[in-house]
Design a protein around this motif. Sequence first.
Motif, PDB file in Angstrom:
ATOM      1  N   UNK A   1     -29.156   6.062   0.931  1.00 24.87           N
ATOM      2  CA  UNK A   1     -29.820   5.548   2.135  1.00 24.87           C
ATOM      3  C   UNK A   1     -28.900   4.698   3.017  1.00 24.87           C
TER       4      UNK A   1
ATOM      5  N   UNK B   1     -30.037   2.939   7.584  1.00 28.56           N
ATOM      6  CA  UNK B   1     -29.097   2.160   6.757  1.00 28.56           C
ATOM      7  C   UNK B   1     -29.834   1.103   5.940  1.00 28.56           C
ATOM      8  N   UNK B   2     -30.872   1.565   5.217  1.00 31.47           N
ATOM      9  CA  UNK B   2     -31.778   0.618   4.563  1.00 31.47           C
ATOM     10  C   UNK B   2     -31.245   0.178   3.199  1.00 31.47           C
ATOM     11  N   UNK B   3     -31.075  -1.125   3.034  1.00 31.14           N
ATOM     12  CA  UNK B   3     -30.725  -1.696   1.742  1.00 31.14           C
ATOM     13  C   UNK B   3     -31.928  -1.593   0.798  1.00 31.14           C
ATOM     14  N   UNK B   4     -31.650  -1.440  -0.510  1.00 32.19           N
ATOM     15  CA  UNK B   4     -32.753  -1.549  -1.475  1.00 32.19           C
ATOM     16  C   UNK B   4     -33.248  -2.986  -1.507  1.00 32.19           C
ATOM     17  N   UNK B   5     -32.316  -3.936  -1.433  1.00 34.34           N
ATOM     18  CA  UNK B   5     -32.718  -5.341  -1.391  1.00 34.34           C
ATOM     19  C   UNK B   5     -31.735  -6.113  -0.540  1.00 34.34           C
ATOM     20  N   UNK B   6     -32.245  -7.048   0.210  1.00 36.18           N
ATOM     21  CA  UNK B   6     -31.365  -7.920   0.986  1.00 36.18           C
ATOM     22  C   UNK B   6     -31.452  -9.347   0.453  1.00 36.18           C
TER      23      UNK B   6
END
Lengths: 657, 657
Positions: B310, B316-321
Amino acid sequence: MAEQARVLFTPSGRQGDVDLGTDLLSAARSLGVDLDSICGGRGICGRCQVQLGSSKAVARDDSKLSSPNLTESNYQGARPLKEGNRLGCQTQVHGDVVIAVPSDSQVHRQVVRKRPEVPDIDINPVVSLHYVEVDSGELGEASSDQRRLLDGLAEQWGLDSLKLDASVLADLQLSLAEGKGAVTVAVHDETDITAVWPGFHDRILGVAFDVGSTTIAGHLLDLESGDVLATHGEMNPQIRFGEDVMSRVSYAMMNDEGGSELTAAVRQALDSAIGALAHEAGANREDILEVVLVGNPIMHHLFLGLDPVPLGAAPFELATDQAVRIEASDLGLATHPLGRAYVLPCIAGHVGADAAAAMLSEAPHRSEAIQLLVDVGTNAEIVLGNSQKILSASSPTGPAFEGAQISSGQRAAPGAIERVRVDPATLEPRIKIIGGEHWSDEDKFFTEIERTPVTGICGSGIIEVIAELHLAGVIDEAGVIRGDIESDRIVADERTFAYVLWADPEILITQADVRAVQLAKAALYAGARLLMDHYGTATVDQIRLAGAFGNHIDPKYAMILGMIPDCELDSVSGAGNAAGSGAIMALLSKDARSEVEALVEQVEKIETATEPRFQEHFVAALGIPHETADYPNLSKVVELPERLGAGTARRRRGRRG
Amino acid sequence: MAEQARVLFTPSGRQGDVDLGTDLLSAARSLGVDLDSICGGRGICGRCQVQLGSSKAVARDDSKLSSPNLTESNYQGARPLKEGNRLGCQTQVHGDVVIAVPSDSQVHRQVVRKRPEVPDIDINPVVSLHYVEVDSGELGEASSDQRRLLDGLAEQWGLDSLKLDASVLADLQLSLAEGKGAVTVAVHDETDITAVWPGFHDRILGVAFDVGSTTIAGHLLDLESGDVLATHGEMNPQIRFGEDVMSRVSYAMMNDEGGSELTAAVRQALDSAIGALAHEAGANREDILEVVLVGNPIMHHLFLGLDPVPLGAAPFELATDQAVRIEASDLGLATHPLGRAYVLPCIAGHVGADAAAAMLSEAPHRSEAIQLLVDVGTNAEIVLGNSQKILSASSPTGPAFEGAQISSGQRAAPGAIERVRVDPATLEPRIKIIGGEHWSDEDKFFTEIERTPVTGICGSGIIEVIAELHLAGVIDEAGVIRGDIESDRIVADERTFAYVLWADPEILITQADVRAVQLAKAALYAGARLLMDHYGTATVDQIRLAGAFGNHIDPKYAMILGMIPDCELDSVSGAGNAAGSGAIMALLSKDARSEVEALVEQVEKIETATEPRFQEHFVAALGIPHETADYPNLSKVVELPERLGAGTARRRRGRRG
């Protein structure tokens, strides 16, 4: 302000005015009515089913609710829409109505228990499910999967400040993709997200284990409904290291890796039991999110991978006397990867988590009546008390009740004599074996023993035969087998006498057997009496005999032998699988966990080994009761023998069997 | 009331009256003075060493302190008693005194950092050690190992409501037995007991990792002293799946188990790095209780076992920020069995935990001056701001700066040309290679390349040669290599021209190479400018170039090429291993963790892909700067070429090399 209508919910009786057009789920929530939903009002889960009702003031009138919309008409969810039911989330208020919430639409529905004296279980497990539709990430909007999920749960469920276990992140990525932004999460303890599934998911399971020295019993439950989906029992494989718990402690002590071997054996059995349970229920191990375990202190230490050796010697120190929360995988159990295990607290060095569970289930702390709760094993775990006060102790009964240290003794298993009657006139016995249905004076008995031959005598059998022989005058109040009785059944055995219970194979009740049982039952009685002294009572109102042996034993014989104090016979009973029931309660309800943890803290722990009075009671209890004064209730139903004088010879007829 | 004396502690200046006979550790604690102790005042650890001092009011007088007692005289602890020092816990106050607390006797001692503009690090790790002597269990006293330990910690350390991880119970049993009731525990986050050792233990270690696409750098630190015990660097083994990060994302996308392979590879490298670090320091892996990791978003996802795909496509989505806390064993790292890992938060889909760490270390948020912090990789991670506001963005520079997409380009490795000078008169180049110490116009150079032959040109080399050719008039402001210059160094290359930098092997700087660098540097510049626009500033006060490439590059050439905005050259510098320093800070200080987490939340994330102005800046930045107006500071030190007219032919001498 919008026009309003009055909605009354039954059975809670909560009512209030809501705007016309409000859906019933929202109305219920705003009025604090307990109405379930996993999908958050999207017409997916079918948990919020309600019925149109009526009251004196408000007649039943279909027109006061909206007609089924498309979502409701096409509803095909996991929980079928019952005839006459409406989906609360899809049905709007059009006028004053009475709405009935069926019990299975309540979040905190109850599991009704069969016995009136114990409370029903409110289903309120530590883990809950929430379906959430997550906004898709948009370019230029700083975010992450985690943040979008947490935002969704806060907005759609009011769940703030949830924590996401880092191990869930990978599942979250996959589930969001597969569910196109719709996922169901499991939340533990209202704080931790421990599982994520794509789309709608409404199955969470749990397993409750009672890890006995002999048998491991497991139950697979649906944590939403409280239904038992499967039950599985198997031998504790540790038996190959020793029949009773103390021999296993010895094994751990004598062998370098002994403790680890025992731990590995029991964990493997637990894991295979989980497999068997899942298989039987057609369920998926991955849906198991909670495991609850109870066991005596030795079993408790062994399945937790703790050294049991300190429990084998004074000061009998537990590694922990608090509830243990651990990941199921840390116990070698394959469940959901983040499945958790909860182990009930042990009460003291010899009073285990099984006793705590039995206490939770039998609930002496909720009763006015003084209850004596006894679990007999190598150590008897004894709990006494009521809502005023609870005390516990253990008594070193030794393994006699488990059939060990008895000349023809054996574990309770097919072929073991479990019931005995002795004709007081002829001294002829009648027996019944485990695995058989007939007494030995019935012809069918002999067909039975061709299939399952008589192999020995188990704990309940030895108790009955000694009690019957006492009633028949063969064993006197000191426990002596009288050699002065003329009968083929009484034979000399070195310098004492023995009673011939069975001929082929020969099963003798020897003087040593009687002595072993006397020691065991005196220990048990002394423990109970010590607790009664500490409580400050001379009598108990109820006696509950827990565990396999407790369920097997005939309370009357236990009392004749003086194992337990006097009590109305109707008030003495087996406690069923009280420890298992307590484990199930802790699985279904977090309130039950709080309750048992608080209870264990409050229990006054009595150490029999340091109490001089224990020795006094023990010595006084070695004999077999004969005074009506000591057993007023028992005397109503059984004629206790008089003090037997010496030299009263009687002649009997020949023997059979 | 007992007679009292006044004690003044320096350097804190705290003072107060204490009873005569009070020991100095107790006095310090009662007055809130920061004086360390692991053993709780038993004269074992030697952490509470102090010195007798003096002030204007109070002269130094040995008689105002008790003479060394036996414990102090015989002290042989891990930390030697320095000349003139006293053990605070053993020394009693006999009169008014001034007591100096040396910095290494403070709990919150500082690690002094070399650069004046960044703050020192207060050592305040998430894990602390406590020595405790536990009452032995007594028969008849209901208790457990856990309860006795918790009681001891509450009484001796005032640590209430600690939780004991169930996995520690087995160690607790063993340690209590081996230590005869004396144990040292490690407490995480002031709440969780995560380790137990028998007796006194004063070593806890941590590892800080900067996981780069090319190199993994690890540091082993003593968490008590803050000392770096060992440093280890190794290639990221993922390189075999692709040189740059995007090719690794492609690998993960194209291969079913690609992500897992990449994860396994990097985790294995991290684990072996831990082994190497422990070996180098003569330390035990089991003493490592904390691991901190940083990396760009792709590395971050891969070492956490998350899908990096992703991150390769919008949005451009992080799994967690958010910061990730996980057990080290869950990352496949063998440390203490309950060792924990902390991963700094990523800032956005292309701005990683390494940028967050660099930000923590460089601390733009603590400075008045506006700082531009750039980490150049396949994506440039850019942070801009000061105490007012911080912004971040990433620019798609592509891998040109890493030597990819350049005809003779290569990764920075021995043999790569890293420095270039071009004589403007003759157009003859001088080069220097990685692994060599001499320029190519020195004789020793040719001895060097016999050992390490020239193999290609790396990122800093390509920047220098293009900048130098621009200054020499060979490359015009549009980036065209002028074919109208007569020189053996300029050769035709299909329909464009190339500059011959080296003959054997032939290393040409082609028109395509110049174009690739123009695209990369324009992207970087446009990203920085976009942030300056958002901040609302036309200039920056400081530029810090992070990462290996950033440390390697000559700021002057970066500016000549127009990679970065104008700035005083003295204020442009490599940031050293800023990401690694940030990781070390997060390892040594929980306050640093709070700081970076808050900071990352506050950063304004700018998405270059959705900003039309980014495109405008990008197009405008494609050329090579020539206007003095745009680069006032650069113009002070470098004469920028005039706009080059066409047809200005010059003749040069022959070539060499």
